[in-house]
Write a protein that holds these residues in place. Structure first.
Motif, short mmCIF file in Angstrom:
data_model
loop_
_atom_site.label_atom_id
_atom_site.label_comp_id
_atom_site.label_asym_id
_atom_site.label_seq_id
_atom_site.Cartn_x
_atom_site.Cartn_y
_atom_site.Cartn_z
N LEU A 389 0.83 -1.21 0.00
CA LEU A 389 0.00 0.00 0.00
C LEU A 389 0.86 1.26 0.00
CD1 LEU A 389 -2.88 -0.99 2.46
CD2 LEU A 389 -2.98 -0.79 -0.03
N ASN A 390 2.07 1.16 0.61
CA ASN A 390 2.94 2.33 0.67
C ASN A 390 3.91 2.42 -0.51
OD1 ASN A 390 1.90 3.27 3.10
ND2 ASN A 390 3.23 1.93 4.29
N LYS A 391 3.80 1.43 -1.40
CA LYS A 391 4.74 1.40 -2.52
C LYS A 391 4.52 2.59 -3.46
CE LYS A 391 6.39 -1.62 -6.20
NZ LYS A 391 6.16 -2.88 -6.91
N ASN A 392 5.59 3.13 -3.96
CA ASN A 392 5.56 4.23 -4.93
C ASN A 392 5.01 5.53 -4.37
OD1 ASN A 392 6.62 2.57 -6.96
ND2 ASN A 392 4.58 1.84 -7.54
N LYS A 393 5.01 5.70 -3.07
CA LYS A 393 4.61 6.98 -2.51
C LYS A 393 5.70 8.03 -2.78
CE LYS A 393 1.46 5.72 1.25
NZ LYS A 393 1.21 5.84 2.71
N LEU A 481 5.16 9.62 -12.53
CA LEU A 481 5.43 9.23 -13.92
C LEU A 481 6.90 9.40 -14.27
CD1 LEU A 481 2.33 10.73 -15.78
CD2 LEU A 481 2.72 8.36 -15.12
N GLU A 482 7.46 10.52 -13.89
CA GLU A 482 8.86 10.79 -14.19
C GLU A 482 9.79 9.82 -13.46
OE1 GLU A 482 10.37 12.82 -16.34
OE2 GLU A 482 8.36 13.20 -17.11
N LYS A 483 9.45 9.55 -12.22
CA LYS A 483 10.26 8.64 -11.41
C LYS A 483 10.32 7.26 -12.05
CE LYS A 483 10.90 8.00 -6.44
NZ LYS A 483 10.24 8.15 -5.12
N LYS A 484 9.15 6.79 -12.45
CA LYS A 484 9.08 5.48 -13.08
C LYS A 484 9.84 5.45 -14.41
CE LYS A 484 6.74 2.22 -10.98
NZ LYS A 484 7.27 0.87 -10.83
N LYS A 485 9.67 6.49 -15.18
CA LYS A 485 10.29 6.54 -16.50
C LYS A 485 11.81 6.51 -16.40
CE LYS A 485 10.04 9.10 -20.83
NZ LYS A 485 9.41 10.25 -21.54
N VAL A 486 12.35 7.33 -15.51
CA VAL A 486 13.81 7.40 -15.33
C VAL A 486 14.36 6.06 -14.83
CG1 VAL A 486 15.65 8.45 -13.98
CG2 VAL A 486 13.86 9.88 -14.97
N ASN A 487 13.68 5.49 -13.82
CA ASN A 487 14.15 4.22 -13.27
C ASN A 487 14.12 3.11 -14.30
OD1 ASN A 487 14.70 5.22 -10.73
ND2 ASN A 487 12.67 4.75 -9.91
N ASP A 602 8.58 -6.31 -12.18
CA ASP A 602 7.22 -5.85 -11.90
C ASP A 602 6.72 -4.93 -13.01
OD1 ASP A 602 7.19 -7.26 -9.57
OD2 ASP A 602 7.65 -5.54 -8.28
N ASP A 603 7.56 -3.97 -13.40
CA ASP A 603 7.16 -3.02 -14.43
C ASP A 603 6.97 -3.71 -15.78
OD1 ASP A 603 7.20 -0.81 -12.75
OD2 ASP A 603 9.35 -0.54 -13.00
N LEU A 604 7.84 -4.62 -16.08
CA LEU A 604 7.78 -5.34 -17.34
C LEU A 604 6.48 -6.13 -17.44
CD1 LEU A 604 9.41 -6.07 -19.93
CD2 LEU A 604 10.22 -8.07 -18.70
N ILE A 605 6.14 -6.83 -16.36
CA ILE A 605 4.92 -7.63 -16.36
C ILE A 605 3.69 -6.75 -16.51
CG2 ILE A 605 3.46 -9.09 -14.91
CD1 ILE A 605 5.87 -10.49 -16.19
N ALA A 606 3.68 -5.60 -15.83
CA ALA A 606 2.54 -4.69 -15.93
C ALA A 606 2.32 -4.25 -17.36
CB ALA A 606 2.76 -3.48 -15.03
N ILE A 634 5.57 2.79 -19.80
CA ILE A 634 5.54 2.77 -18.34
C ILE A 634 4.89 4.04 -17.81
CG2 ILE A 634 6.99 2.92 -16.28
CD1 ILE A 634 8.90 1.02 -17.71
N ALA A 635 5.24 5.17 -18.42
CA ALA A 635 4.63 6.43 -18.00
C ALA A 635 3.12 6.40 -18.22
CB ALA A 635 5.26 7.58 -18.79
#
Length: 639
Positions: A389-393, A481-487, A602-606, A634-635
């Protein structure tokens, strides 16, 4: 042209005159006998004769209206297979192949070919078809025949709980409802805890048992009733026996009572886990199961870099593992109607469950089926959903001007509204800002700030209004969105690399393709050649291909020198188990960076879950295009 009732009627209706039998035989590529059988079937649907016959052939009787519906005849092999198996199961006498061919309106040679294929499918139940001249019958143990019946019912109810809407052969709806009510009443009376899946499993067993006893198909087996006679489950079974004998006018022998006891034991608990803690669990469950479960959880945490599971999970999972051992012992598994959905929608969680099932092999010496693997995934998935639940805060500093604590209502309102998205890690007075080390994603303040930093600053009113809330929400969305994209860009470049991306890279089979990819990764010093054997062992447990055209072969080990993703995108599909695959993602993991690798997985599967994303990736012609497209998706996926 394939023959069917409708197809035959269409031909005859379009011809106002007689249609010769030889023409029909040639047109449908069947024998004249098959044409005659279809005509007889259509005419038998009513007392009226719809199709006239003579030496000239066949034609529609214009004086009689065609029926609204013609009784459906099994036409495909799958339909005929189901029909033949049911007839063999329900018949206490031998069956003539000539009569059976007439019933199905097929030639003798077609029936012979059908029977050859059916014999192969029956071997998994240790059953066989015995043929003596022109007579056939089903040969095998009664328990195996019942397993076959169970599989037929389960196949008809594949996508949902067993509703029993398709088993009129075995029981009507009034009887089904009666059984449900009685079972729930009995289990409550004896304080037996049975979940919905277990209850359906027990009901299914009882329905089949009643039908077989009615047809004098009783389990003829010497059993040692003393093994279960002094158990609570046996007392419950005797209670059920009395009710069934009275309701259905049958006599349940000891052999049937014995297996009813086993099925109840395998699908229920004699305790309520809400009263169990880690301190008293040994009072309810044998210590062996507790230790096995702890070992399974420990290995799961290490392999997938998970935080420690909590006490509640340990208790629930220990109970589940204990019951799983009982089902394995009694060869009585619980059916899970959501296998495909879990496997395709939550592949990472399912993969964790496959890992647990593989670990269980050391203790059970039995391969865990996909139904049971999915139940393990239930437990893992529900737990991970809670702790994530706290993930990606977004981390946040709140900076305020200290004046009679007027900032407190603003902090309270913000933290309450954005509790799922914002983690306020520091609350700092404006006078202390110069001593602040800025390590956060966002700064929210009630004052104008002059800070030389790239960290975004969101200024709000001391009395937070709707515009402030909207501004904070939009900022959080953008930052995520930016955080995910960069990572993702960073991780993709680290774990794939240009040499591990291929377009239109083919092989004769999935195993050969995996072998070629592993060999290349071995040459790049990412793994050794034994990785191929590990990947193929995982494939044997459950195929890693999915209906969306993607296969994700991987190992359950972390023995590689470096984690990597080897990507193949093909214009032509390859047959991979039951699926046509155009994209292959070979995954290799190492112990050192498995935590970081899990994030990219995780991101790849999503992304790979969405068919529209897959089609976009198919258009990537080179490595740079692939990285850019993946990052953009991903974004979008997080929007």
């Amino acid at each position: 042209m394939k023959i069917s009732n409708d197809a035959l009627l269409d031909i005859l209706k379009n011809n106002n005159d007689w249609t010769e039998s030889s023409f029909l035989s040639k047109y449908f590529n069947v024998s004249s006998r098959t044409i005659r059988n279809y005509v007889n079937k259509i005419n038998s649907s009513s007392t009226a004769t719809f199709i006239l016959s003579s030496y000239k052939g066949y034609k529609i009787n214009g004086n009689i209206s065609l029926p609204q519906e013609i009784s459906k005849n099994p036409e495909t092999f799958i339909e005929r297979e189901d029909y033949i198996i049911r007839k063999l199961l329900n018949s206490s006498i031998e069956i003539s192949i000539f009569s059976l061919a007439d019933e199905l309106y097929i030639s003798d040679s077609t029936l012979e070919n059908d029977l050859k294929q059916i014999k192969k499918s029956l071997t998994q139940f240790n059953l066989a078809i015995e043929k003596n001249r022109n007579i056939i019958k089903l040969i095998g143990d009664e328990r195996n025949k019942r397993k076959l019946i169970n599989s037929l019912i389960i196949k008809e109810n594949k996508e949902s709980f067993i509703s029993f809407s398709n088993i009129d052969t075995f029981a009507n709806q009034d009887e089904i409802q009666f059984l449900y009510k009685e079972m729930e009443k009995i289990f409550s009376q004896y304080n037996l805890y049975v979940n919905d899946y277990g209850l359906n499993n027990i009901i299914l067993h009882i329905v089949v048992t009643i039908d077989r006893i009615k047809n004098n198909q009783i389990i003829q087996q010497d059993i040692n009733i003393n093994l279960v006679e002094n158990t609570k489950d046996f007392e419950i079974s005797k209670h059920i026996k009395d009710i069934l004998e009275d309701r259905f006018s049958i006599e349940i022998p000891k052999s049937e009572l014995y297996y009813l006891t086993l099925i109840i034991s395998s699908n229920s608990n004699t305790f309520d886990y809400s009263f169990i803690s880690t301190k008293n669990i040994s009072n309810f469950i044998e210590n062996d199961y507790i230790q096995i479960t702890k070992e399974l959880i420990k290995n799961l945490e290490i392999t997938y870099s998970l935080s420690a599971f909590d006490e509640e999970f340990l208790i629930k999972f220990t109970i589940h593992i204990r019951n799983l051992f009982q089902r394995i012992k009694n060869n009585s598994y619980t059916r899970n109607p959501l296998v495909d959905k879990i496997k395709n929608t939550y592949p990472l969680v399912y993969d964790m469950a496959v890992f647990v099932a593989n670990e269980l092999l050391h203790y059970t010496k039995t391969i865990i089926n996909e139904d049971e693997i999915s139940f393990i995934a239930f437990h893992i998935g529900s737990y991970l959903e809670t702790i994530n639940l706290n993930k990606n805060k977004i981390s946040c500093y709140f900076i305020y001007a200290d004046y009679h604590n007027m900032h407190l209502p603003a902090i309270e309102k913000i933290t309450k509204i954005f509790e799922d998205d914002l983690n306020v890690v520091k609350i700092i007075s404006l006078k202390d800002i110069n001593t602040l080390s800025l390590h956060t994603d966002l700064i929210i303040t009630t004052n104008e700030l002059s800070i030389h930093s790239n960290i975004p600053i969101q200024q709000i009113n001391i009395f937070v209004n709707d515009n402030d809330i909207t501004s904070i929400r939009n900022t959080i969305i953008t930052l995520k969105l930016e955080k995910k994209k960069v990572n993702m860009q960073k991780n993709l470049n680290r774990f794939i690399g240009e040499k591990l991306f291929k377009k239109n890279y083919y092989a004769e089979s999935p195993s050969q393709l995996i072998h070629n990819l592993v060999k290349e990764c071995s040459n790049l010093k990412l793994c050794d050649l034994t990785f191929f054997d590990e990947v193929m062992e995982r494939e044997k447990l459950s195929s890693t291909s999915f209906p969306n055209g993607v296969a994700i072969p991987h190992s359950l080990q972390n023995n590689n020198y470096q984690s990597f993703l080897s990507i193949v995108i093909n214009e032509k599909s390859i047959k991979w188990s039951d699926n046509d695959v155009n994209m292959i993602v070979l995954i290799g993991t190492s112990t050192e960076d498995r935590a970081l690798f899990k994030d990219i997985f995780d991101d790849l599967i999503a992304i790979l879950y969405e068919p529209k994303n897959i089609h976009r990736l198919y258009t990537c012609n080179n490595y740079s295009d692939f990285i850019m497209t993946m990052s953009e998706m991903i974004a979008m996926n997080q929007n």
